[in-house]
Write a protein that holds these residues in place. Structure first.
Motif, PDB file in Angstrom:
ATOM      1  N   GLN A 190      -5.948   4.009   4.952  1.00  0.00           N
ATOM      2  CA  GLN A 190      -6.283   3.156   3.811  1.00  0.00           C
ATOM      3  C   GLN A 190      -6.803   1.830   4.370  1.00  0.00           C
ATOM      4  O   GLN A 190      -6.081   1.118   5.054  1.00  0.00           O
ATOM      5  CB  GLN A 190      -5.068   2.894   2.931  1.00  0.00           C
ATOM      6  N   VAL A 230      -6.132   4.519  -4.034  1.00  0.00           N
ATOM      7  CA  VAL A 230      -5.236   5.582  -3.567  1.00  0.00           C
ATOM      8  C   VAL A 230      -3.974   5.609  -4.421  1.00  0.00           C
ATOM      9  O   VAL A 230      -3.521   6.667  -4.858  1.00  0.00           O
ATOM     10  CB  VAL A 230      -4.902   5.382  -2.074  1.00  0.00           C
ATOM     11  N   LYS A 231      -3.408   4.440  -4.697  1.00  0.00           N
ATOM     12  CA  LYS A 231      -2.216   4.358  -5.556  1.00  0.00           C
ATOM     13  C   LYS A 231      -2.551   4.784  -6.992  1.00  0.00           C
ATOM     14  O   LYS A 231      -1.732   5.413  -7.670  1.00  0.00           O
ATOM     15  CB  LYS A 231      -1.673   2.931  -5.533  1.00  0.00           C
ATOM     16  N   ALA A 281      -2.595  -2.133  -6.721  1.00  0.00           N
ATOM     17  CA  ALA A 281      -2.284  -1.568  -5.403  1.00  0.00           C
ATOM     18  C   ALA A 281      -3.422  -0.737  -4.825  1.00  0.00           C
ATOM     19  O   ALA A 281      -3.354  -0.322  -3.680  1.00  0.00           O
ATOM     20  CB  ALA A 281      -1.014  -0.722  -5.467  1.00  0.00           C
ATOM     21  N   ASP A 308     -11.058   0.811   0.648  1.00  0.00           N
ATOM     22  CA  ASP A 308     -10.782   0.383  -0.719  1.00  0.00           C
ATOM     23  C   ASP A 308     -11.039  -1.110  -0.908  1.00  0.00           C
ATOM     24  O   ASP A 308     -10.308  -1.795  -1.628  1.00  0.00           O
ATOM     25  CB  ASP A 308      -9.331   0.716  -1.083  1.00  0.00           C
ATOM     26  N   LYS A 324       0.805  -1.224   0.000  1.00  0.00           N
ATOM     27  CA  LYS A 324       0.000   0.000   0.000  1.00  0.00           C
ATOM     28  C   LYS A 324       0.837   1.272   0.000  1.00  0.00           C
ATOM     29  O   LYS A 324       0.298   2.374  -0.099  1.00  0.00           O
ATOM     30  CB  LYS A 324      -0.932   0.010   1.213  1.00  0.00           C
ATOM     31  N   GLY A 325       2.149   1.143   0.132  1.00  0.00           N
ATOM     32  CA  GLY A 325       3.011   2.323   0.117  1.00  0.00           C
ATOM     33  C   GLY A 325       2.917   3.160   1.367  1.00  0.00           C
ATOM     34  O   GLY A 325       2.991   4.397   1.313  1.00  0.00           O
ATOM     35  N   THR A 326       2.747   2.494   2.528  1.00  0.00           N
ATOM     36  CA  THR A 326       2.640   3.207   3.797  1.00  0.00           C
ATOM     37  C   THR A 326       3.728   2.739   4.763  1.00  0.00           C
ATOM     38  O   THR A 326       4.428   1.760   4.507  1.00  0.00           O
ATOM     39  CB  THR A 326       1.256   2.963   4.442  1.00  0.00           C
ATOM     40  N   GLN A 331      -0.742   8.172  -1.860  1.00  0.00           N
ATOM     41  CA  GLN A 331      -0.417   7.383  -0.669  1.00  0.00           C
ATOM     42  C   GLN A 331       0.002   8.244   0.513  1.00  0.00           C
ATOM     43  O   GLN A 331      -0.237   7.875   1.666  1.00  0.00           O
ATOM     44  CB  GLN A 331       0.699   6.382  -0.972  1.00  0.00           C
ATOM     45  N   ASP A 332       0.633   9.375   0.238  1.00  0.00           N
ATOM     46  CA  ASP A 332       1.108  10.241   1.323  1.00  0.00           C
ATOM     47  C   ASP A 332       0.069  11.291   1.731  1.00  0.00           C
ATOM     48  O   ASP A 332       0.337  12.135   2.589  1.00  0.00           O
ATOM     49  CB  ASP A 332       2.414  10.935   0.923  1.00  0.00           C
ATOM     50  N   SER A 388      -8.635  -2.558  -3.931  1.00  0.00           N
ATOM     51  CA  SER A 388      -7.383  -3.294  -3.757  1.00  0.00           C
ATOM     52  C   SER A 388      -7.357  -4.500  -4.684  1.00  0.00           C
ATOM     53  O   SER A 388      -8.299  -5.293  -4.717  1.00  0.00           O
ATOM     54  CB  SER A 388      -7.237  -3.762  -2.303  1.00  0.00           C
TER      55      SER A 388
END
Length: 395
Positions: free
Chosen positions: A237, A225-226, A222, A211, A99-101, A231-232, A215
């Protein structure tokens, strides 16, 4: 049975049946794949959330079997006692990477995530702006928090801006959150996240995106959000592990600070036994597949576009879906139920969805094409749609 309970149940069940609102539950014999068997009959299955076909994937099945041999069939305790196994740590690290977190926490279901995360952060001194078409688990999570719930017109950014302004400038609330699904499960439309983030930054809103249907589907797998590269910018999420991922459970992804708080304050984490080790192992394997290749994601979208084009050519109203979720909108509840039953007679399993899941007068059957369907299966389904639609005067 106490007479008052019997009277209540008898009267209300009959009401649902008389108004086309009673849902008959069918038992699937064997696996829930692109084709299923019910009462000995084979059907093209267009009702599963198994978007990528991973629920029956041979690699994942083997990984789960190996995990049972190593860990047993259960975690044995809640996470805060000694139910956190090393495979749970690996699972959460993998989800955060996906998820890039900074971090993630896994729960026993996607429903549990919304019950857990909202009430752990929001309280009676706060306000929640909630899209009117949000999932039932979001609605229940908001109620549990005891925060003031302010309904926002569906994907209406002018309404969101106005209500955010009123809530923040009123000075009544310590915190204000905006909650939305990433992908709306009944119509397949996508939240306007770039505009939402802009409004949230203007008014200092906490942002929360569920999501569940994004997802594995949006953002090359991803998520929504991606897909928008935010992501930031999104604080929470939320995702399920039982749809595109193909197993069971849910997760919240965000900053390390947020996840640390949820692990000491969210009640489903504190008072429920952990995800089973075999489920955790299968989830890790599924997520890694998505991180390493877009093959399943691309096949899903190819099949979805093929089915949508076929239904449109037949003259069906499929709404404004931006995702593989493909509603065929019939309208009247009883006719919707009849339409679904006739499709079943023709070997296509696609469930009717009526009030209260969708507003009255917007009954539909919801098609869920997957990466596991073949074009031949979809052609068979389209032939049934043509026959039944003409027979019932829908097309």
């Amino acid at each position: 049975m106490v007479q008052s309970l019997h009277s209540f149940l008898d009267e209300n069940i009959q009401y649902l049946k008389d108004n086309g609102l009673y849902n008959e539950i069918d038992t699937v014999e064997g696996a829930n794949g692109p084709e299923i068997t019910i009462a000995g009959k084979r059907y093209i299955n267009l009702s599963s959330n198994n978007y990528l076909g991973l629920a029956t994937n041979e690699d994942l099945k083997q990984v789960a079997k190996d995990a049972v041999d190593k860990y047993g069939v259960g975690a044995g305790a809640v996470r805060t006692i000694n139910g956190t196994l090393d495979i749970h740590d690996e699972l959460e690290e993998t989800l955060a990477e996906f998820k890039g977190t900074e971090a993630a926490v896994a729960y026993q279901s996607g429903f549990n995530c919304n019950m857990a995360a909202i009430s752990a952060v929001m309280n009676k001194n706060d306000a929640i702006l909630s899209d009117e078409l949000n999932h039932a688990s979001i609605i229940d999570g908001c109620r549990l928090s005891k925060a003031k719930i302010i309904r926002v017109n569906h994907s209406d950014m002018d309404d969101l801006r106005q209500k955010a302004k009123e809530a923040v400038e009123s000075g009544q609330y310590n915190k204000v959150m905006y909650i939305t699904d990433g992908v709306f499960s009944m119509d397949g439309d996508v939240a306007k996240l770039p505009e939402i983030v802009e409004i949230a930054e203007e008014y200092g809103l906490i942002t929360y995106v569920d999501d569940a249907h994004g997802s594995g589907v949006m953002g090359k797998g991803a998520g929504t959000v991606k897909h928008f590269g935010l992501q930031d910018k999104i604080d929470f999420q939320i995702g399920t592990l039982s749809k595109a991922i193909g197993v069971v459970g849910g997760y919240v992804a965000g900053t390390q600070e947020l996840i640390d708080w949820l692990k000491v304050q969210s009640r489903p984490f504190l008072f429920s036994t952990s995800l089973t080790p075999e489920s955790s192992a299968a989830i890790i394997a599924a997520v890694r597949k998505l991180m390493n290749s877009t093959e399943l994601h691309d096949k899903l979208w190819d099949n979805a576009n093929y089915l949508k084009d076929g239904l449109k050519k037949l003259g069906y109203d499929i709404g404004d879906s931006e995702t593989p979720i493909t509603p065929v909108i019939i309208g009247d509840e009883k006719k919707t139920q009849e339409f679904s039953k006739r499709l079943k007679d023709e070997g296509v399993y696609v469930k009717s969805i009526v009030f209260p899941t969708v507003p009255r007068g917007t009954g539909r059957v919801r098609n869920m094409p997957t990466a596991a369907h073949t074009k031949e299966m979809l052609d068979e389904a389209l032939a049934a749609y043509e026959k039944v639609g003409k027979e019932l005067g829908v097309i």
